[in-house]
Design an enzyme around this catalytic site. Sequence first.
Site, PDB file in Angstrom:
ATOM      1  N   LYS A   1       0.800  -1.233   0.000  1.00 49.97           N
ATOM      2  CA  LYS A   1       0.000   0.000   0.000  1.00 49.97           C
ATOM      3  C   LYS A   1       0.833   1.284   0.000  1.00 49.97           C
ATOM      4  CE  LYS A   1      -4.436  -1.293   0.187  1.00 49.97           C
ATOM      5  NZ  LYS A   1      -5.485  -0.768  -0.698  1.00 49.97           N
TER       6      LYS A   1
ATOM      7  N   SER B   1       0.438 -10.182  -0.565  1.00 48.36           N
ATOM      8  CA  SER B   1       0.210  -8.729  -0.528  1.00 48.36           C
ATOM      9  C   SER B   1       0.512  -8.054   0.801  1.00 48.36           C
ATOM     10  CB  SER B   1      -1.232  -8.419  -0.939  1.00 48.36           C
ATOM     11  OG  SER B   1      -2.137  -9.050  -0.055  1.00 48.36           O
TER      12      SER B   1
END
Length: 421
Positions: free
Chosen positions: A58, A314
Amino acid sequence: METKTTYRPTLKAIEAAAEKLQGIASVTPLIKNARYSKDFDANIYFKREDLQVVRSYKIRGAYNKIASLSPSQIKNEIVCASAGNHAQGVAISCKLLKIKGTIFMPSPTPNQKIEQVKMFGEDYVDVVLVGDTFDDAYHAAMQQSEELNKTFVHPFNDEKVIEGQATVGLEIIDQAETHPIHYVFVPVGGGGLAAGLSSVFKILSPQTKIISVEPKGAPAMLTSIRANKNTELDTIDSFVDGAAVKRVGDLSFAICKETLHRVVTVDEGKICQTILDLYNKDAIVVEPAGALSLCALDQFSEEIKGKNVVCVISGSNNDITRMAEIKERALLYANLKHYFIVKFPQRAGALRDFVVDILGPNDDITHFEYTKKANRENDVAVVGIQLKSPDDLEPLITKMKLHNFYGDYLNDKPDLFQFLV
């Protein structure tokens, strides 16, 4: 009639994002995993975004967005809403760029996540806890954005954010020793990562099949692609907090419907088992969204044989307090944990008889709730039993019925069951 969104991230814009992120975001390793490669008879590589600076990808999109702001936007400050990884990406970006930011988080957000955001942002961020859900935090953030003219940094529905996340794809193509890359499995929540990464491959490696993976309890992208329009879900299971959204981004949907080979869903219980296996067998800590890409491999086991496959891991922001629930869900998924209402006759020794005569040698009582009531022929208890094998369930139920202990089976009664799990 739906207006066509024409935005597509260009290679030039993605390369500019990669340049901006140099020295800010880590170039995370692409590592071949021996266990998965053997299990699937393929070359399975992990793109380890769990090793990123803020333990998820992110930071890429957040930093690229915030670094692109004009002087007047910087002066007015930024605002965002997040219960997790996006907040951390925004926080560290604010500190590195010396820009003030306000981060709205739902009130029930675990303290560990709040402290992480404060640690990454230091004096540059204010954390505001508001409401019970992400939607509450989102509306509060949007309100402040409008009232004080602050730039809202969206977690996925933003061109600069998508271009930042796309740098994951650039790195994979650059790092892959074995070409061509036949498949990339990527988690999808709001779709920023999937849209960015699939755009890169569409340009540089169009033969690669991009498979997006969603949790079964929040299939927003799959629902939208099937309907051929961005569709909001009424309800979602928020367990996979990094990928459970009611509605994907309009920008990411328009890209993904053209660039993804397939979107598949995986059961939350399977995600839990994968988290436990990665921890126990590979010493890799992942959050639920971080395990998504691996959970879909068995749906493609025939297709990927002998192929070069990349799975994007992720993130690894897993709260240790969730491990009991993760283990519970994994056991339920494997059909090894079962809850019953058990009727106990009002006589001495009934519990002993249940343990000796009904339970198998490998069965284990893991949950027992019982209150003795006066003047009743039978009392009832809620009993959780863990089995060694799913095949042990039918014999257990048969014996319970035979000896009049059976009251009810709770696993397939969601309204009752949610109070236990």
